[in-house]
Design a protein around this motif. Structure first.
Motif, PDB file in Angstrom:
ATOM      1  N   GLY A  49      24.837  54.856  47.845  1.00 55.17           N
ATOM      2  CA  GLY A  49      24.945  55.328  49.228  1.00 55.17           C
ATOM      3  C   GLY A  49      23.619  55.727  49.828  1.00 55.17           C
ATOM      4  O   GLY A  49      23.251  55.289  50.922  1.00 55.17           O
ATOM      5  N   ASP A  50      22.852  56.567  49.135  1.00 50.30           N
ATOM      6  CA  ASP A  50      21.568  57.020  49.656  1.00 50.30           C
ATOM      7  C   ASP A  50      20.583  55.871  49.804  1.00 50.30           C
ATOM      8  O   ASP A  50      19.870  55.756  50.799  1.00 50.30           O
ATOM      9  CB  ASP A  50      20.964  58.102  48.750  1.00 50.30           C
ATOM     10  CG  ASP A  50      21.780  59.382  48.761  1.00 50.30           C
ATOM     11  OD1 ASP A  50      22.504  59.617  49.756  1.00 50.30           O
ATOM     12  OD2 ASP A  50      21.705  60.137  47.782  1.00 50.30           O
ATOM     13  N   SER A  52      21.254  52.727  50.198  1.00 51.21           N
ATOM     14  CA  SER A  52      21.697  51.804  51.253  1.00 51.21           C
ATOM     15  C   SER A  52      21.199  52.243  52.621  1.00 51.21           C
ATOM     16  O   SER A  52      20.709  51.426  53.403  1.00 51.21           O
ATOM     17  CB  SER A  52      23.222  51.711  51.281  1.00 51.21           C
ATOM     18  OG  SER A  52      23.713  51.149  50.104  1.00 51.21           O
ATOM     19  N   GLY A  53      21.328  53.531  52.938  1.00 47.79           N
ATOM     20  CA  GLY A  53      20.916  54.025  54.249  1.00 47.79           C
ATOM     21  C   GLY A  53      19.432  53.851  54.497  1.00 47.79           C
ATOM     22  O   GLY A  53      19.011  53.363  55.552  1.00 47.79           O
ATOM     23  N   LEU A  54      18.606  54.236  53.532  1.00 49.31           N
ATOM     24  CA  LEU A  54      17.157  54.111  53.678  1.00 49.31           C
ATOM     25  C   LEU A  54      16.732  52.655  53.755  1.00 49.31           C
ATOM     26  O   LEU A  54      15.906  52.275  54.591  1.00 49.31           O
ATOM     27  CB  LEU A  54      16.450  54.815  52.520  1.00 49.31           C
ATOM     28  CG  LEU A  54      14.920  54.746  52.515  1.00 49.31           C
ATOM     29  CD1 LEU A  54      14.327  55.267  53.817  1.00 49.31           C
ATOM     30  CD2 LEU A  54      14.367  55.519  51.326  1.00 49.31           C
ATOM     31  N   PHE A  56      18.502  50.076  54.755  1.00 52.45           N
ATOM     32  CA  PHE A  56      18.933  49.489  56.022  1.00 52.45           C
ATOM     33  C   PHE A  56      17.989  49.891  57.157  1.00 52.45           C
ATOM     34  O   PHE A  56      17.580  49.057  57.966  1.00 52.45           O
ATOM     35  CB  PHE A  56      20.371  49.898  56.354  1.00 52.45           C
ATOM     36  CG  PHE A  56      20.940  49.153  57.526  1.00 52.45           C
ATOM     37  CD1 PHE A  56      21.600  47.954  57.341  1.00 52.45           C
ATOM     38  CD2 PHE A  56      20.784  49.627  58.819  1.00 52.45           C
ATOM     39  CE1 PHE A  56      22.113  47.242  58.423  1.00 52.45           C
ATOM     40  CE2 PHE A  56      21.290  48.933  59.900  1.00 52.45           C
ATOM     41  CZ  PHE A  56      21.955  47.733  59.702  1.00 52.45           C
ATOM     42  N   ARG A  57      17.631  51.163  57.213  1.00 53.45           N
ATOM     43  CA  ARG A  57      16.719  51.627  58.275  1.00 53.45           C
ATOM     44  C   ARG A  57      15.361  50.937  58.181  1.00 53.45           C
ATOM     45  O   ARG A  57      14.776  50.542  59.191  1.00 53.45           O
ATOM     46  CB  ARG A  57      16.569  53.144  58.217  1.00 53.45           C
ATOM     47  CG  ARG A  57      17.797  53.894  58.709  1.00 53.45           C
ATOM     48  CD  ARG A  57      17.559  55.393  58.836  1.00 53.45           C
ATOM     49  NE  ARG A  57      17.230  56.046  57.589  1.00 53.45           N
ATOM     50  CZ  ARG A  57      18.109  56.445  56.677  1.00 53.45           C
ATOM     51  NH1 ARG A  57      19.404  56.243  56.885  1.00 53.45           N
ATOM     52  NH2 ARG A  57      17.720  57.053  55.579  1.00 53.45           N
ATOM     53  N   PRO A 180      28.477  49.805  59.828  1.00 48.07           N
ATOM     54  CA  PRO A 180      29.163  50.868  59.081  1.00 48.07           C
ATOM     55  C   PRO A 180      30.266  51.585  59.842  1.00 48.07           C
ATOM     56  O   PRO A 180      31.112  52.231  59.229  1.00 48.07           O
ATOM     57  CB  PRO A 180      28.032  51.821  58.706  1.00 48.07           C
ATOM     58  CG  PRO A 180      26.901  51.486  59.593  1.00 48.07           C
ATOM     59  CD  PRO A 180      27.062  50.062  59.996  1.00 48.07           C
ATOM     60  N   TRP A 181      30.284  51.491  61.165  1.00 46.73           N
ATOM     61  CA  TRP A 181      31.331  52.188  61.924  1.00 46.73           C
ATOM     62  C   TRP A 181      32.619  51.374  62.036  1.00 46.73           C
ATOM     63  O   TRP A 181      33.598  51.827  62.589  1.00 46.73           O
ATOM     64  CB  TRP A 181      30.816  52.559  63.331  1.00 46.73           C
ATOM     65  CG  TRP A 181      30.333  51.370  64.117  1.00 46.73           C
ATOM     66  CD1 TRP A 181      31.083  50.489  64.840  1.00 46.73           C
ATOM     67  CD2 TRP A 181      28.995  50.928  64.236  1.00 46.73           C
ATOM     68  NE1 TRP A 181      30.304  49.522  65.400  1.00 46.73           N
ATOM     69  CE2 TRP A 181      28.996  49.772  65.051  1.00 46.73           C
ATOM     70  CE3 TRP A 181      27.773  51.394  63.735  1.00 46.73           C
ATOM     71  CZ2 TRP A 181      27.833  49.074  65.367  1.00 46.73           C
ATOM     72  CZ3 TRP A 181      26.629  50.694  64.063  1.00 46.73           C
ATOM     73  CH2 TRP A 181      26.664  49.559  64.871  1.00 46.73           C
TER      74      TRP A 181
END
Length: 197
Positions: A49-50, A52-54, A56-57, A180-181
């Motif tokens: 999870g962590d 993936s976010g970094l 992607f940004r 993601p939404w």
């Protein structure tokens, strides 16, 4: 590249997808043939999870103009992820350095670009790489991309491959087609494993 329609909670949107040919269809499993793909990739340490976010940004910054041409690059689907630092069987024709507990995320570049024409990332954490043409076993599913869901679907796809006489020649990749939404029941997710008979 073909246009794919992606459902999200805000409605439908279109995104480019790489071309492929389906050789076999068996329920939610397909054997596909892909041509050469150009990827922008980054490796981020940490849990799924962590990381993936970094990741992607970082990649979004690249396609939104943080590159040598300050060029906006069309978003494509799917976004690919695979775990780094996993053990690879002796038969796999994949060279990979152990990266510890990390995840590699890749954006597929639109088909109009080649390695020579794609803008270069300004972020040293992003590399450009080409995937050669290959055969890929794919299992499609909906829902969240939790580690548990990924492991469950990977096990199902590996069992199907073994039963059908195919050999995996790569570690599994997670393919995400929706933002993601998007409501989980409407998401298009896939597990990809490169194969040979």
């Amino acid at each position: 590249m073909k246009m794919g329609v992606l459902g999200s909670v805000a409605g439908k949107r279109s995104s480019l997808e790489p071309d492929y040919r389906v050789e076999v269809q068996d329920g939610d499993i397909e054997l596909r043939v892909y041509g050469k793909l150009l990827l922008a990739s980054t490796v981020v340490p940490g849990g799924y999870g962590d990381a993936s976010g970094l990741a992607f940004r970082r990649l979004a910054g690249f396609i939104f103009g943080r590159n040598t041409g300050q060029e906006k690059i069309s978003m494509t689907a799917p976004v690919l992820q695979r775990q780094e630092g996993v053990n690879i069987s002796m038969t796999a024709p994949v060279l990979q350095e152990k990266a510890g507990d990390a995840w590699r995320m890749s954006f597929i570049m639109p088909g109009m670009y080649t390695m020579e024409t794609v803008p270069r990332p300004l972020d040293d954490g992003i590399v450009l790489e080409e995937l050669p043409p290959r055969r890929v076993a794919v299992l499609r599913y909906t829902g969240l991309h939790s580690v548990r869901n990924v492991e469950k679907r990977t096990k199902l796809l590996r069992a199907w491959l073994e039963n059908e006489g195919y050999r995996a020649v790569s570690e599994p990749r997670v393919a995400s087609y929706n933002p993601p939404w998007t409501i989980p029941a409407l998401r298009r997710n896939e597990i990809h494993i490169d194969i040979e008979r």
